[in-house]
Write a protein that holds these residues in place. Structure first.
Motif, PDB file in Angstrom:
ATOM      1  N   ASN A 150      49.480 -41.988-115.506  1.00  0.00           N
ATOM      2  CA  ASN A 150      48.958 -42.875-116.545  1.00  0.00           C
ATOM      3  C   ASN A 150      48.388 -44.132-115.885  1.00  0.00           C
ATOM      4  O   ASN A 150      49.095 -45.114-115.688  1.00  0.00           O
ATOM      5  N   GLU A 151      47.109 -44.083-115.545  1.00  0.00           N
ATOM      6  CA  GLU A 151      46.497 -45.164-114.771  1.00  0.00           C
ATOM      7  C   GLU A 151      46.567 -46.525-115.443  1.00  0.00           C
ATOM      8  O   GLU A 151      46.828 -47.533-114.787  1.00  0.00           O
ATOM      9  N   SER A 152      46.341 -46.588-116.749  1.00  0.00           N
ATOM     10  CA  SER A 152      46.366 -47.889-117.414  1.00  0.00           C
ATOM     11  C   SER A 152      47.778 -48.472-117.429  1.00  0.00           C
ATOM     12  O   SER A 152      47.968 -49.673-117.263  1.00  0.00           O
ATOM     13  N   MET A 153      48.782 -47.622-117.585  1.00  0.00           N
ATOM     14  CA  MET A 153      50.163 -48.083-117.558  1.00  0.00           C
ATOM     15  C   MET A 153      50.524 -48.539-116.143  1.00  0.00           C
ATOM     16  O   MET A 153      51.152 -49.574-115.960  1.00  0.00           O
ATOM     17  N   THR A 193      52.196 -52.804-112.819  1.00  0.00           N
ATOM     18  CA  THR A 193      52.080 -53.395-111.488  1.00  0.00           C
ATOM     19  C   THR A 193      51.741 -54.874-111.582  1.00  0.00           C
ATOM     20  O   THR A 193      52.318 -55.702-110.870  1.00  0.00           O
ATOM     21  N   GLU A 247      48.566 -49.783-113.820  1.00  0.00           N
ATOM     22  CA  GLU A 247      47.934 -51.072-113.562  1.00  0.00           C
ATOM     23  C   GLU A 247      48.663 -52.199-114.293  1.00  0.00           C
ATOM     24  O   GLU A 247      48.971 -53.244-113.722  1.00  0.00           O
ATOM     25  N   SER A 248      48.957 -51.981-115.555  1.00  0.00           N
ATOM     26  CA  SER A 248      49.597 -52.995-116.374  1.00  0.00           C
ATOM     27  C   SER A 248      50.989 -53.345-115.856  1.00  0.00           C
ATOM     28  O   SER A 248      51.352 -54.521-115.738  1.00  0.00           O
ATOM     29  N   LYS A 277      53.882 -49.801-123.739  1.00  0.00           N
ATOM     30  CA  LYS A 277      52.560 -50.363-123.467  1.00  0.00           C
ATOM     31  C   LYS A 277      51.552 -49.958-124.541  1.00  0.00           C
ATOM     32  O   LYS A 277      50.630 -50.699-124.840  1.00  0.00           O
ATOM     33  N   GLN A 278      51.719 -48.796-125.130  1.00  0.00           N
ATOM     34  CA  GLN A 278      50.807 -48.322-126.168  1.00  0.00           C
ATOM     35  C   GLN A 278      51.115 -48.911-127.532  1.00  0.00           C
ATOM     36  O   GLN A 278      50.208 -49.254-128.280  1.00  0.00           O
ATOM     37  N   SER A 281      55.499 -46.320-120.903  1.00  0.00           N
ATOM     38  CA  SER A 281      54.140 -46.029-121.372  1.00  0.00           C
ATOM     39  C   SER A 281      54.048 -46.183-122.892  1.00  0.00           C
ATOM     40  O   SER A 281      53.082 -46.755-123.411  1.00  0.00           O
TER      41      SER A 281
END
Length: 117
Positions: free
Chosen positions: A101-104, A109, A106-107, A54-55, A51
């Protein structure tokens, strides 16, 4: 602000992801409660650092190792003679999908299924 002695936070994240994914890949652990707890804690730590990557970003070597670690059980299932979902696939993908952490999610996946040519 994130640099100290010519080492950026991105490089630190990359190094940690490389070390975590490498040690998680080598983990053979037993089936006792302590081994399962250690495995879950290691995986949660791997997801936290993923995470952060990704940030913040950084080199992708550690992230690529993490994606390879996550994808390994799926790749193994695609081999001839494999007939069922492995418990390792359920653990890795299930833990990823149930993290908070939904955005992580999705990314990562999307990256799991991206063709890297």
């Amino acid at each position: 602000i994130f640099e100290r002695d010519d080492v950026s936070i991105g490089e630190v994240i990359d190094t940690v992801l490389t070390a975590l994914s490498s040690s998680m890949s080598k983990e053979k652990g037993g089936t006792d409660a302590a081994s399962e707890k250690t495995k879950k804690a290691g995986f949660a730590t791997l997801l936290q650092w993923t995470s952060l990557f990704k940030q913040i970003g950084g080199k992708s070597g550690g992230y690529d190792s993490t994606v390879a670690y996550l994808a390994k059980p799926a790749q193994d299932m695609a081999k001839p003679g494999s007939s069922s979902l492995s418990s390792e696939f359920r653990f890795r993908v299930g833990s990823l999908l149930t993290s908070n952490n939904e955005s992580m999610i999705e990314s990562v996946t999307v990256d799991l299924f991206r063709d890297k040519k």
